[in-house]
Design a protein around this motif. Structure first.
Motif, short mmCIF file in Angstrom:
data_model
loop_
_atom_site.label_atom_id
_atom_site.label_comp_id
_atom_site.label_asym_id
_atom_site.label_seq_id
_atom_site.Cartn_x
_atom_site.Cartn_y
_atom_site.Cartn_z
N THR A 1 0.76 -1.22 0.05
CA THR A 1 0.04 -0.08 0.03
C THR A 1 0.84 1.21 0.02
OG1 THR A 1 -1.45 -1.31 1.41
CG2 THR A 1 -2.15 1.13 1.00
N LEU A 2 1.60 1.15 0.92
CA LEU A 2 2.62 2.37 0.99
C LEU A 2 3.58 2.80 -0.52
CD1 LEU A 2 4.27 2.32 4.53
CD2 LEU A 2 2.84 3.86 3.48
N ALA A 3 3.99 1.52 -1.07
CA ALA A 3 4.84 1.57 -2.09
C ALA A 3 3.88 2.05 -3.32
CB ALA A 3 5.74 0.35 -2.51
N LEU A 4 2.78 1.59 -3.13
CA LEU A 4 1.92 2.09 -4.33
C LEU A 4 1.10 3.21 -4.09
CD1 LEU A 4 1.13 0.10 -6.82
CD2 LEU A 4 -0.83 -0.62 -5.86
N ALA A 5 0.58 3.34 -3.10
CA ALA A 5 -0.51 4.35 -2.75
C ALA A 5 0.37 5.77 -2.60
CB ALA A 5 -1.18 4.28 -1.46
N TYR A 6 1.60 5.81 -2.12
CA TYR A 6 2.10 6.97 -1.95
C TYR A 6 2.49 7.57 -3.02
CZ TYR A 6 5.71 10.69 -0.74
OH TYR A 6 6.23 11.65 -0.62
#
Lengths: 334, 450
Positions: free
Chosen positions: A56-61
């Motif tokens: 999520t972090l790697a994709l959403a950010y």
């Protein structure tokens, strides 16, 4: 949801519905059941949590950052804090920018052309090589080699081959007495040249997936067809190809998504030229970001590309779902 | 591993450097930085190939090591911007930049102003002789903040030193011209006649090798003709003028040059254009003097010894290219002072001559006047004359130039040379977009001046 059901399903005797019956091995410990059950249900989420958080972090950010950036006017090399909020101006610009529409057309032409040609060639090659021939494994290895070559190298190799003065094709054509072909300098031919290079590199991808699909086809179906007296071509058309379809469809989708994002080979081969004849969207984004240094506009463009690819994927998934349901219905009717 | 021999070499080098250093009484400015490693970003380019041969001498003399990050020159821009805008300090101590990036780098506060450094005692080399640097180059490559933002005059400050700067000259095949009794073109009408004549006389040979690749490359080729034929990209109020009759004439001529040139010209970048000439595929060359070194190198050129040079043909005025590279020190460099020493060393009289001897382009008048080098490079006389016509306003050196040349003007020219659109229509079509970019940049806000 799915994960938890799957997990529980394994513990349950066949035929039991989820949550209804107490699993056999746990009988007699009914007192602890609610807690145990809760833990059991939670376990998969706990296991998957670290990966999910990182993804999520790697994709959403970056995605959120790109959306945020697309509302701003930021020039490369100046502090981000100095960038200006411009609302939807970047998107408005994009819709009125003839270069955007030109690159969208190039991208669509390129993507559909390569996917169609690669699927046809890849499946044909797979059917051809799905047999016991001498040196067959050698051929298979040779056929998948292009895929392993780094894209920059592919670009350079083809650039040299296409070179109109010193290139391989120029020499060949000259030796055969033909006029030189302006592979990369004619706006009509450049896109075709780029497509050829991509087909060369990525047909093997379809080829190995199709080959794997062919080799895992149920022997019973083929045997039944043979006993019924089907010819080789009938077996290919009526049994092998339909059974391979799900794999081919997924492979084609992967290629389609990839084709929308291709950059390196075209960057090296033509850098988008002549004119805008090979300026694919990803290259247009790159140029907007690093040549024109309009990072906000480039972000808006990237988001558009993302939307297009997303839309394609959804349409494709929907089509597959519809087809599968229809097949199931047909099977049930039989 | 350091062997005894290396140790000896080091000692000899140290002895040499003290011997070369003229005033033994004055402190050697290099001593403080012995053992420092400088990271420099240079392009893959004929001039810098020569520089690479001379660089080890710097390390031997000063004990300062140099790590070279070499990139294709159009690719340097993004890398440099990213490095130089890192808040904590970038990787580069010294960068080579293409002239049209100077305003952007200086205006964004990414490179050091050099004036104060040249006045710093103990750091500025006493025998540097700044006034010997070719004045046109210094103005074009180094100055930012003057009239129009990039010319010499009130407000101009020095941000870089010319290094690998260049002007345009005409190269021609002496053998082909003699064989057919052709006259070296002195003006554009003579040049235009040769364009059709040469391919007829020499089957399979193009007339003039030119850049043609969509984007910055074809824009460069266009500027080569636009200026001598009497137009400019903009007038003094930043209104586009490239689509006036003379601009259209230049674009029409460019298409003819590509059509009668070596095959594939519409996709030629700098290297393709150069190689076509060096491999004997064209009878003429009209671009940077940087190619002269390689033209006579038999390892790189099939036409060594057969090339003559002349000044850029006359249109309605004399205007040859002014451009090429300069070197500058990033604001966030880790070793600015040592980098400034390297900068001075590279452009010193001694190194300039050594680099010229290795095939590079001189930055100093004294190098062009050097008798030994003149004997070795007869073209130096022509080049020294060509430098007089180097036009500092050859192209607008503004922040927006990369975008204009790469994505707007260069695309229209791509359509022209490939015959997709007529010159007049293609150039007229982009005027609104060019104006929009200039408007965004604020050029029309306060009476057109910025």
């Amino acid at each position: 949801m799915q994960l938890s059901d799957g997990f529980e399903g394994k513990l349950m005797p066949a035929g039991a519905t989820a949550g209804a019956a107490v699993p056999t091995p746990l009988r007699g410990t009914a007192k602890y059941l609610p807690l145990r059950k809760a833990l059991n249900r939670a376990a998969p989420y706990v296991f998957i949590a670290p990966a999910a958080i990182i993804t999520t972090l790697a994709l959403a950010y970056p995605m959120l950052q790109s959306v945020w950036l697309s509302f701003r006017d930021w020039s490369l090399g100046t502090p981000l804090g100095q960038s200006r909020f411009v609302g939807l101006a970047n998107y408005e610009w994009l819709l009125h920018d003839p270069n955007f529409w030109a690159s969208a057309a190039v991208t669509l032409t390129f993507a559909f052309a390569v996917v169609v040609v690669e699927v046809l060639l890849g499946v044909m090659l797979a059917i051809l090589l799905d047999r016991e021939l001498r040196f067959v494994s050698l051929f298979r290895t040779i056929f998948i080699l292009p895929m392993m070559v780094a894209p920059i190298v592919v670009g350079l190799v083809w650039r040299y081959m296409y070179n109109e003065q010193f290139g391989t094709f120029a020499h060949l054509l000259k030796a055969l007495g033909f006029a030189p072909v302006p592979w990369l300098s004619s706006p009509k031919l450049a896109l075709i040249s780029v497509i050829i290079a991509d087909v060369w590199q990525w047909t093997p991808f379809i080829f190995i997936l199709s080959l794997a699909a062919l080799q895992s086809l149920p022997a019973s179906a083929l045997e039944a067809a043979r006993i019924d007296g089907a010819t080789h071509w009938q077996m290919v058309w009526h049994i092998k190809v339909p059974l391979m379809m799900p794999v081919i469809a997924v492979a084609a989708l992967l290629r389609l998504i990839d084709a929308f994002k291709v950059l390196e080979v075209i960057y090296i081969l033509t850098e988008g030229g002549p004119g805008l004849s090979t300026e694919i969207m990803s290259l247009h984004i790159y140029k907007t970001a690093f040549v024109s240094q309009q990072l906000g506009q480039a972000a808006a463009l990237s988001n558009m590309l993302l939307l297009i690819v997303l839309a394609l994927t959804v349409i494709f998934a929907a089509l597959t779902a519809v087809r599968q349901r229809r097949e199931k219905l047909a099977a049930a009717r039989r | 591993m350091i062997t005894r021999r290396d140790g000896l070499k080091g000692m000899t080098a140290a002895a040499l450097s003290t011997a070369l250093w003229p005033s033994a009484s004055r402190a050697n400015p290099y001593t403080r930085f012995k053992g420092t490693t400088l990271v420099v970003n240079f392009p893959a380019h004929p001039h810098y190939d020569a520089v690479k041969k001379v660089l080890p001498q710097f390390t031997a003399e000063t004990g300062i090591k140099v790590e070279l990050d070499e990139l294709q020159y159009m690719r340097m821009h993004d890398k440099q911007l990213l490095e130089m805008s890192k808040p904590g300090g970038g990787d580069y101590d010294l960068i080579a930049y293409v002239v049209f990036w100077k305003s952007e780098y200086a205006n964004k506060g990414l490179i050091e102003e050099l004036g104060p450094l040249f006045q710093k005692e103990g750091l500025a080399l006493p025998d540097y002789d700044f006034s010997d640097l070719i004045p046109g180059y210094v103005e074009n490559i180094g100055l930012v903040g003057g009239p129009k933002g990039y010319l010499a005059g009130p407000g101009a400050k020095l941000y870089g030193v010319p290094f690998g700067a260049e002007t345009s000259v005409l190269g021609y095949r002496k053998d082909i011209f003699e064989k057919h009794g052709l006259k070296v073109p002195e003006n554009y009408s003579e040049l235009e006649t040769l364009l059709t004549k040469i391919p007829e006389l020499e089957k399979g040979m193009g007339a003039l090798s030119s850049r043609g690749q969509t984007g910055a490359m074809v824009t460069h080729a266009y500027a080569l003709h636009l200026n001598p034929l009497g137009s400019r990209f903009f007038d003094s109020n930043w209104q586009p003028t490239f689509n006036n009759p003379r601009g259209v004439q230049a674009a029409t001529l460019l298409k003819k040059i590509i059509d009668t040139g070596p095959e594939g010209g519409a996709s030629f970048g700098f290297d393709d254009m150069k190689n076509a000439f060096l491999q004997g595929r064209s009878a003429m060359f009209l671009d940077s003097i940087a190619v002269a070194g390689e033209a006579d190198d038999p390892a790189k050129s099939k036409i060594a010894g057969k090339v003559g040079w002349a000044v850029h043909p006359y249109g309605v005025r004399r205007s040859s290219q002014s451009g090429g590279f300069g070197i500058a020190i990033p604001k966030n460099a880790a070793n600015k002072e040592a980098a400034f020493l390297l900068m001075q060393w590279l452009t010193s009289k001694k190194a300039d001559q050594a680099i010229a001897a290795a095939g590079g382009s001189p930055s100093r008048m004294s190098t062009y006047r050097d008798a030994d080098l003149q004997a070795r490079y007869p073209q130096y006389k022509v080049f020294a004359e060509a430098l007089l016509y180097a036009d500092p306003d050859w192209r607008p050196i503004i922040n927006e130039w990369n975008e204009l040349a790469g994505s707007v003007i260069g695309v229209a020219l791509g359509d022209i040379v490939t015959g997709q659109k007529s010159p007049q229509a293609a150039l007229d079509d982009i005027v609104p977009r060019v104006k929009a970019i200039m408007e965004r940049g604020g050029y029309y806000a306060s009476n057109g001046s910025r």
